[in-house]
Design a protein around this motif. Structure first.
Motif, PDB file in Angstrom:
ATOM      1  N   ALA A  88       0.834  -1.195   0.000  1.00  0.00           N
ATOM      2  CA  ALA A  88       0.000   0.000   0.000  1.00  0.00           C
ATOM      3  C   ALA A  88       0.872   1.249   0.000  1.00  0.00           C
ATOM      4  CB  ALA A  88      -0.930  -0.014   1.213  1.00  0.00           C
ATOM      5  N   ARG A  89       0.249   2.400  -0.243  1.00  0.00           N
ATOM      6  CA  ARG A  89       1.014   3.636  -0.392  1.00  0.00           C
ATOM      7  C   ARG A  89       1.815   3.966   0.868  1.00  0.00           C
ATOM      8  NH1 ARG A  89      -2.404   8.699  -2.234  1.00  0.00           N
ATOM      9  NH2 ARG A  89      -2.744   7.206  -3.947  1.00  0.00           N
ATOM     10  N   ASN A  92       4.707   1.499   1.249  1.00  0.00           N
ATOM     11  CA  ASN A  92       5.762   1.778   0.271  1.00  0.00           C
ATOM     12  C   ASN A  92       6.641   2.947   0.713  1.00  0.00           C
ATOM     13  OD1 ASN A  92       4.904  -0.265  -1.447  1.00  0.00           O
ATOM     14  ND2 ASN A  92       3.611   1.087  -2.657  1.00  0.00           N
ATOM     15  N   LEU A  93       6.009   4.007   1.199  1.00  0.00           N
ATOM     16  CA  LEU A  93       6.772   5.175   1.627  1.00  0.00           C
ATOM     17  C   LEU A  93       7.637   4.854   2.838  1.00  0.00           C
ATOM     18  CD1 LEU A  93       7.428   8.174   1.377  1.00  0.00           C
ATOM     19  CD2 LEU A  93       5.381   8.666   2.748  1.00  0.00           C
ATOM     20  N   CYS A 239      10.383  -1.915  -1.843  1.00  0.00           N
ATOM     21  CA  CYS A 239      10.636  -0.473  -1.746  1.00  0.00           C
ATOM     22  C   CYS A 239      11.835  -0.171  -0.860  1.00  0.00           C
ATOM     23  CB  CYS A 239       9.399   0.237  -1.217  1.00  0.00           C
ATOM     24  SG  CYS A 239       8.036   0.259  -2.398  1.00  0.00           S
TER      25      CYS A 239
END
Length: 407
Positions: A88-89, A92-93, A239
């Protein structure tokens, strides 16, 4: 003892198919890098682009050529980018920052020691120019190298090898494929340049006229560090390697090439041997990712021990049915995302993208929805029987008769 999951373990993937997919991932990256870096300047000239835009076009070309081919290969086998280690966003960050933070911290430690020893002398930093360079170089490096290389190599190649081999063999195989990419890119780049009527660069194992032996040794250490980074966390592990890759490129270009690139800050080295500090901080970063992975596993084990309740209403052995189902998902997906270390006590065969006959394909335990209960009673509006009519005054405590009870 392996928990009862109701799923049959997938057989190991065929050897030739596994090796073919792994090598194809490296060839895709090499071809995209060679063709994109030659096509990009031509497109920039046609559009009249210059400056940052002229650097951005080849970077976008490489990602556009490499990543869709990986997505197509995944869809043919019933998979997606999440199977490679994306999440998910927010995940990932977080993973991206972890990868970049560990590499920057390792570089600061080793390069700081080199500065204290008199091996490096730093220029006066121009903060505004440095910040602008970090942002611009970060965008170009992400699209040109970090994102497509990690998606194809530590993503597709690593996952393909994990279907057949253990973690150590997959790490060696992924790194070996990584070493092939620069040579393939020079071959494809030379052919593309001739087709476009441009002067072709010579075909060689190392780009830019670098020493092939030293370059491949550095690439080996770098590739191994990225594999360890890719197995450091559970959520969005790919990531982490993207962030580590991006931080490595940024640090090296500022420290050793900052004066030529207009980065606003650079270091003057006392001798060429000072470049050995680069593999030095890569090894420190590798150790940092290994420690991070160990801490994550210990926290996960502690959380699982604390989450196991006991009581008469649970399944066999005091383990709730939902918990046993979650463990089956974890055993199947930990292979693709965490170096093959399953949360189960016994070894579990790596999962494949394609569902096996008579078997449900395991999903990512971090993104799989909660399974619905198997026996859900019908809504009251669909029930039949006189005891399920709309209750009025005096019916609030009436129990259903045997005739109206559902079994």
């Amino acid at each position: 003892m392996r928990p009862e999951t109701g799923l049959r373990p997938a057989p190991p993937a065929p050897l030739l198919g596994t090796l073919r997919r792994a090598l194809a991932g490296g060839l895709v990256m090499g071809a995209a890098l060679g063709a994109g870096t030659e096509l990009g300047p031509v497109v920039a000239d046609v559009l009249g682009a210059s400056g940052f835009l002229a650097r951005l076009i080849p970077a976008v070309s490489v990602s556009v050529l490499a990543v869709p081919l990986v997505v197509l290969a995944l869809r043919r086998r019933g998979g997606s980018l999440r199977d490679l280690g994306f999440g998910a966003r927010g995940a990932n960050l977080r993973a991206l920052l972890i990868g970049a933070g560990v590499v920057v911290a390792a570089a600061a430690l080793v390069l700081g020691a080199g500065t204290a020893a008199g091996l490096l002398r730093w220029s006066r930093p121009d903060v505004g120019t440095l910040a602008a360079y970090v942002v611009a170089n970060g965008v170009v490096a992400l699209l040109l190298e970090a994102f497509p290389e990690e998606t194809t190599l530590r993503g597709y190649v690593w996952t393909s090898l994990r279907e057949r081999f253990g973690g150590a063999a997959s790490a060696l195989g992924t790194t070996a494929v990584f070493l092939v990419v620069p040579g393939v890119s020079t071959v494809v780049g030379a052919g593309t340049a001739r087709l476009l009527g441009r002067e072709a660069d010579p075909v060689r194992a190392a780009p830019g006229g670098q020493d092939p032996v030293g370059y491949l040794l550095l690439l080996t250490v770098f590739g191994f560090m990225l594999v360890v980074a890719r197995t450091a966390v559970r959520r969005a592990p790919l990531c982490v390697s993207i962030g580590a890759h991006l931080a490595f490129l940024t640090v090296n270009r500022i420290v050793y090439e900052g004066d030529r690139r207009g980065a606003g800050w650079h270091a003057d080295v006392s001798s060429p041997d000072v470049e050995l500090l680069v593999p030095g901080y890569l090894l420190v970063a590798t150790a940092g990712f290994a420690v991070w992975r160990l801490v994550e596993r210990l926290r996960g084990a502690a959380a699982r021990r604390g989450a196991e309740p006991s009581g008469e209403s649970f399944g066999h052995g005091g383990v709730p049915e939902a918990d046993r189902r979650d463990r089956s998902w974890t055993a199947g997906s930990a292979v693709a995302h965490h170096g093959g270390q399953s949360s189960s006590a016994s070894p579990v065969a790596p999962r494949q993208f394609r569902p096996m006959p008579g078997r449900e394909r395991p999903l990512d335990p971090l993104s799989a929805p909660t399974a619905p209960p198997e026996h859900l009673p019908d809504p009251p509006s669909r029930r039949r029987g006189r005891d399920h009519r709309r209750r009025g005054d005096g019916d609030e405590h009436r129990l259903p008769s045997r005739r109206g009870r559902r079994t």
